[in-house]
Design an enzyme around this catalytic site. Structure first.
Site, PDB file in Angstrom:
ATOM      1  N   SER A 138     -14.047  29.843  75.141  1.00 18.22           N
ATOM      2  CA  SER A 138     -13.919  28.881  74.049  1.00 18.22           C
ATOM      3  C   SER A 138     -13.738  27.488  74.621  1.00 18.22           C
ATOM      4  O   SER A 138     -13.168  27.315  75.706  1.00 18.22           O
ATOM      5  CB  SER A 138     -12.704  29.231  73.180  1.00 18.22           C
ATOM      6  OG  SER A 138     -12.427  28.202  72.256  1.00 18.22           O
ATOM      7  N   TYR A 177      -3.665  31.482  72.514  1.00 17.69           N
ATOM      8  CA  TYR A 177      -5.129  31.528  72.552  1.00 17.69           C
ATOM      9  C   TYR A 177      -5.678  30.542  73.575  1.00 17.69           C
ATOM     10  O   TYR A 177      -6.526  30.892  74.395  1.00 17.69           O
ATOM     11  CB  TYR A 177      -5.675  31.204  71.163  1.00 17.69           C
ATOM     12  CG  TYR A 177      -7.173  31.233  71.066  1.00 17.69           C
ATOM     13  CD1 TYR A 177      -7.868  32.442  70.957  1.00 17.69           C
ATOM     14  CD2 TYR A 177      -7.910  30.050  71.060  1.00 17.69           C
ATOM     15  CE1 TYR A 177      -9.248  32.468  70.865  1.00 17.69           C
ATOM     16  CE2 TYR A 177      -9.298  30.066  70.962  1.00 17.69           C
ATOM     17  CZ  TYR A 177      -9.958  31.277  70.864  1.00 17.69           C
ATOM     18  OH  TYR A 177     -11.341  31.305  70.771  1.00 17.69           O
TER      19      TYR A 177
END
Length: 267
Positions: A145, A158
Site C-alpha cells: 500500500s 496497518y
C-alpha cells in the site's frame, strides 16, 4: 545474473475467499494458471474454486489461517502435491485497524494486524520459497500500500505492517535474485471491497481502482514480463502495463524502493 525464470504455471493466493484475493484468483485462472486458494472461510473458498475450475484451470481450496505456522506449512505441502509446484505466491490476506492515532489505538488490535499482515507473509514465503529455489526460481508478490511509504495520522498497525512488507520483499529480492527469485510490492490502489468501503477515509470516494487492473498487473508479473523490476514497488491503477514493460525493458531501475534519503537529497 540468473537465467530467465519461466512464466508461472501455478499460483497460491492468500485471502482468496473474497475481495481482491478472489478477483486475483479469477484473473490468474483467466491467464492460464492453476490456483491454490488459501483463506479461513472454507465455504467461500469453495465458491471461488468453482469459478477457477469453470475457467478451465485446476483449483485447490485450502482452509487455513495465515498466522498459524503448522497450518500454513500443511497447506503449502497440499498445494504443491496437488499442483506440482507453486510458481507464484501472492500474499494478499490482510487486516486494517481502527482509524485513530497511535495513542488511541487498541494494543491487541495493533498486534493482530501486524501478526496477520507481516507474520503471515513471512510464514508463507518461508514455506514456499525453498521449493521455488530448488526448481530454479519463482515469484512472490506482496499486496502492499502507499500507506507503507509515507506518514499517516491514523491506523498505526496497518501503516507499520505495509512498511514492513517492503523489508520482506526487499530481503527476498536481495537474497534470492541471483537464484531466480523475483519479489514485488504491489499496491492495489483503492478497490471497492467490504474492508475499504467501511472505512471513514473512503466514505465519499467515487474513484475506485477496478479489480481487473490489479489482476492484469499480477498476471503480467506471473508471465515474467516485469522481472527486471524485482524488488520494486508497483501501483495498480496508476502504473500502466505499457509503462512498466517499457521500464522493465530499460533494465533494473534505481528507484521505487523504500529507502531513507540524506538531508540534502531530493524527496
Amino acid at each position: 545474473m540468473s537465467a530467465p525464470v519461466p512464466a508461472a504455471r501455478t499460483a497460491l493466493v492468500t485471502g482468496a475467499s473474497r475481495g481482491i484475493g478472489a478477483a486475483l484468483a479469477r484473473s490468474l485462472a483467466a491467464a492460464g494458471l492453476d490456483v491454490a486458494l488459501l483463506a479461513r472461510d472454507a465455504d467461500r473458498l469453495t465458491g471461488v474454486a468453482a469459478e477457477v475450475e469453470a475457467a478451465g484451470r485446476r483449483a485447490v481450496a485450502l482452509a487455513a489461517d495465515v498466522t498459524d505456522r503448522v497450518a500454513v506449512e500443511a497447506a503449502v505441502n497440499e498445494a504443491e502435491f496437488a499442483l506440482g509446484s507453486i510458481d507464484l505466491l501472492v500474499n494478499n490476506a490482510g487486516l486494517v485497524d481502527t482509524e485513530v492515532p497511535l495513542w488511541e489505538a487498541d494494543p491487541e488490535e495493533f498486534a493482530r494486524v501486524l501478526t496477520t499482515n507481516v507474520y503471515g507473509p513471512f510464514l508463507l514465503a518461508r514455506a514456499v520459497v525453498p521449493g521455488m529455489l530448488a526448481r530454479g526460481g519463482g515469484r512472490v508478490v506482496d499486496l502492499s500500500s502507499g500507506s507503507g511509504t509515507r506518514d499517516s495520522p491514523v491506523m498505526p498497525g496497518y501503516n507499520t505492517s505495509k512498511t514492513a512488507l517492503f523489508r520482506i520483499g526487499g530481503g527476498l529480492h536481495a537474497a534470492g535474485f541471483d537464484r531466480g527469485l523475483r519479489a514485488f510490492e504491489v499496491a492495489p490502489g483503492v478497490v471497492a471491497t467490504d474492508m475499504s468501503t467501511g472505512m471513514a477515509m473512503h466514505a465519499d470516494r467515487t474513484d475506485w481502482t477496478p479489480p481487473e487492473a490489479v489482476g492484469e498487473l499480477v498476471a503480467a508479473i506471473a508471465a515474467g514480463d516485469l522481472d527486471p523490476l524485482s524488488g520494486c514497488y508497483l501501483r495498480a491503477g496508476t502504473d500502466t502495463l505499457a509503462a512498466l514493460r517499457e521500464r522493465a525493458a530499460a533494465g533494473p531501475p534505481a528507484g521505487r524502493r523504500l529507502v531513507v534519503t540524506d538531508w540534502d537529497s531530493p524527496s
